[in-house]
Structures are given as C-alpha cells and as structure tokens.
Write an enzyme that holds these catalytic residues in place. Structure first.
Site, short mmCIF file in Angstrom:
data_model
loop_
_atom_site.label_atom_id
_atom_site.label_comp_id
_atom_site.label_asym_id
_atom_site.label_seq_id
_atom_site.Cartn_x
_atom_site.Cartn_y
_atom_site.Cartn_z
N GLN A 1 52.87 60.73 17.57
CA GLN A 1 54.58 60.43 18.08
C GLN A 1 54.22 59.21 18.01
O GLN A 1 53.30 58.68 18.59
CB GLN A 1 54.75 60.85 19.62
CG GLN A 1 56.23 60.77 20.18
CD GLN A 1 56.06 60.12 21.60
OE1 GLN A 1 54.85 61.34 22.31
NE2 GLN A 1 56.86 59.53 22.20
N HIS B 1 52.39 52.69 14.30
CA HIS B 1 53.71 52.72 15.22
C HIS B 1 53.26 53.25 16.94
O HIS B 1 54.54 53.29 17.49
CB HIS B 1 54.36 54.15 15.04
CG HIS B 1 53.41 55.21 14.64
ND1 HIS B 1 53.79 56.89 13.90
CD2 HIS B 1 51.94 55.18 14.77
CE1 HIS B 1 53.02 57.03 14.10
NE2 HIS B 1 51.90 56.53 14.51
N HIS B 2 52.39 52.74 17.22
CA HIS B 2 51.70 52.86 18.63
C HIS B 2 51.69 51.99 19.47
O HIS B 2 51.95 51.88 20.51
CB HIS B 2 50.58 53.51 18.42
CG HIS B 2 49.87 54.90 18.39
ND1 HIS B 2 51.39 56.07 18.49
CD2 HIS B 2 49.43 55.19 17.72
CE1 HIS B 2 50.16 57.11 17.92
NE2 HIS B 2 49.46 56.77 16.89
N CYS B 3 52.76 50.43 18.63
CA CYS B 3 52.32 49.61 19.18
C CYS B 3 53.53 49.00 19.70
O CYS B 3 54.57 49.32 18.65
CB CYS B 3 51.74 47.65 18.63
SG CYS B 3 51.46 46.59 19.67
N ASN C 1 54.73 56.53 19.53
CA ASN C 1 55.38 55.72 20.63
C ASN C 1 55.64 54.32 20.93
O ASN C 1 56.25 53.91 22.50
CB ASN C 1 55.16 55.77 22.36
CG ASN C 1 53.05 55.71 21.76
OD1 ASN C 1 52.58 55.74 21.22
ND2 ASN C 1 52.99 54.65 22.66
#
Length: 356
Positions: free
Chosen positions: A184, A142-144, A186
């Site tokens: 988070q 979920h950070h990509c 992001n």
C-alpha cells in the site's frame, strides 16, 4: 513564487525521457547486502538497455540531486533534520547497522542516492508533460510522507513530483497515481488525503506492510489482493480498475508506481506474478494513459530479487517495441495514428489476456 530549481532545466533535445544517474546505486562495505533490496538494481536496468542498444549514456537524462530547498516543497524542516540522526535513517531504510555509522557517511552513502532518485522523479514529471511519457529508473518511495519515512523510503518523491507540477507547470492541476507496488502506498495517500486534485488507485497485498488504515481513506479505487494472487486474476483486475480510474477522473498526468515486488517468490510482496505478467501489466497501464493522450511518469519502486532489473528492462523494451515509448516529442498532439491504433488494440488485446 516557486524557488528556482535546476531540476526543471530542459535536457538536451536528443535525449530519451529516461532519467538516471550512477549515483542512484547504494554500495558501501557490503552493508547493503543486509537488506533484501538489490541496491544496484537501477544501474543494472540501464546496462541491460544499453546492451539492447535502446539507449546510450549521452541519450539519457542525468538525474540531479534534490536540494533541501526542493525537498521543503513537501517535507517539513523538522523531518529533514531528523535524517541527521543515523539511527532514524537505519529505521527508515531497515538496515540496522546504519545506526552505528557517522551521519556524514550515511548522508553520502545512503541519503544522497535517495535524494538523487528523488530529483530524478521531479525531473521526470516535467519531462512526461513535455514529451508524453517519462521513466525514472529509480524512485517510487511511496511509504514516505511529508513528515515521516519508512519501508526504505526517506523522501516523498511522488508527492514532490506532483506538487512541483501543480506549482510550476501551467495547465497541470489534476493528477492520478496508479500504485501497483505490492505494498500500500501510504505516504502519498497521507500527503493527498483531502486533496480533490489527486485521484489514487492502489492495488496491493492486503495482509502485508504497512496496513495503514488511516491512509486507506485517501484511496479512490482500492484493489486489495490475497496472498499468492496469480497473473490472470491480477491482470484482469489491473485492466478493469486502470480503465475505470481514468474514465472516472481525467488527470493531466498519471504517476505510475511500477513496483516489481509483485513477482512470484518476492520475500516481502507475497504475490505470485510471473515476469511476463509484470511486462503485460506495464503495457496495460501505458496503453490506457497513452490512448487517452495523458502524459505518464513511471517510477520503479519496490522489487527485492536479483532478477528484477532484467524484468524492468524487458518491460521498457516491450513498451518501446509496441510504440508506447517513442523518442521524439511524444504523441500528445492530435491525430497520431499510432495512438488511435492503440485504442483499438487495447480492447482487442485484453480479450486475449487471460488466454496467455
């Protein structure tokens, strides 16, 4: 016209909608030990589920590697080209020695497992719509975002799964992301910043990586947690906000990012949730989606301790024991008494939560 993809071919009918491949696991020369991540966690989850006789090799859906053409549904060609530089991959995966390896080794030993997990998430998206639920034992990067990786995330599998559904599956035009990893999310937030079809709920430790203020603008329901948050407060918030999110916006699919880095003692998460608290959390999310007959796709995301794999397996076993995961074409149809019962249980169940 969407390109043809092997990722959307139907698996054998007798399979559980649980997606995995031995290629998920990252092992080479001990380098994976330089990252706090348990790089064999995914295989361990499957082994626990086999020991408990829930699944067997021929009953799970074999994940396939996402091709360049698949990845280009979201990623820019420029970003994919950057991954041909070992030092870029070293930065994204936070394993510095990777910078010194020839890129063909990096492609095979680091990026291929991540591409296979990404293929698994895309496959699980369609399975969830077909069967009512699906679990990718990996994924949750979920950070990509489309043009930038980070935090161990090299491919935007959550964005890809949703875009694939929007483009290829009739009747899927709204999605809710419930992101309960300690960090988070992001990446998907940047990707869906101005997309009214996607509703994002994100609960995370407000003080840790990535602290992406720009991406936060995409969160419709933001739950910022303090250091050391414990079970009762956490479960109360998850229950309230998951129910609120699904009442506020009716999606055609829920993508549940079920990070286990909220576990007490996680070196990066900074929260203090017990193993039982994690199992309960997953139950709260599944009950909320299944009682509304909304298909749910779960990915396993972050979790950096050796005991993580056992907790994920225990959670899947618990969901199965409660009838929230069934093997047949799951209860998307009308009048499933077990689902109606779940709705009644959910309210009753929550009143007991804080007593546990």
């Amino acid at each position: 016209r969407p390109h043809r993809t092997e990722l959307y071919e139907d698996p054998p009918p007798g399979c559980w909608p649980i997606v995995y491949s031995p290629d998920y696991n990252i092992t080479f020369m001990g380098l994976e030990k330089l990252h706090p991540f348990d790089a064999g966690k995914w295989g361990k989850v499957i082994n626990f589920l086999k020991e408990e006789k829930l699944i067997a090799d021929d009953l799970i859906v074999q994940a396939r590697e996402a091709t360049d053409e698949d990845l280009l549904v979201v990623h820019t060609r420029r970003y994919l080209n950057k991954l041909k530089w070992s030092f870029v991959v070293a930065t994204i995966t936070e394993i510095p020695p990777v910078a010194f390896l020839p890129n063909f080794v990096v492609q095979r030993k680091v990026l291929k497992p991540l591409r296979t997990q990404t293929g698994g998430t895309i496959m699980a998206g369609k399975l969830a719509v077909d069967r009512g639920w699906a679990v990718n034992v990996g994924g949750g990067f979920h950070h990509c975002s489309s043009d930038k990786g980070g935090g161990f995330c090299a491919y935007a599998d959550i964005t890809l799964a949703i875009k694939f559904l929007f483009e290829r599956v009739p009747g899927v035009s709204r999605a809710t992301i419930i992101d309960l990893d300690a960090h988070q999310g992001n990446g998907h937030e940047r990707d869906f910043m101005d997309d009214p079809r996607v509703y994002i709920m994100d609960a995370y430790n407000r003080y840790i990586y990535p602290g992406d203020g720009f991406a936060k603008r995409a969160i419709k329901r933001k739950v910022e947690l303090e250091w050391g948050t414990e079970d009762s407060e956490y479960l109360q918030k998850v229950h309230t906000h998951v129910e609120g999110a699904l009442n506020e916006f009716r999606p055609d699919i829920v993508v549940y990012n079920a990070g286990t880095d909220i576990l007490d003692g996680d070196p990066l998460g900074g929260l203090a949730i017990s193993p039982q608290g994690i199992v309960k959390r997953d139950e709260v999310v599944f009950r909320a989606a299944r009682s509304r007959r909304i298909p749910i796709l779960m990915v396993t995301s972050g979790g950096y301790q050796k005991r993580t794999a056992r907790i994920i397996a225990d959670s899947i076993l618990n969901l199965h024991g409660l009838g929230l995961l069934d093997k047949e074409r799951a209860a998307c149809g009308v009048g499933s008494s077990s689902v109606d019962q779940m709705v009644r249980d959910s309210a009753k169940d929550f009143s007991n939560l804080s007593l546990q």
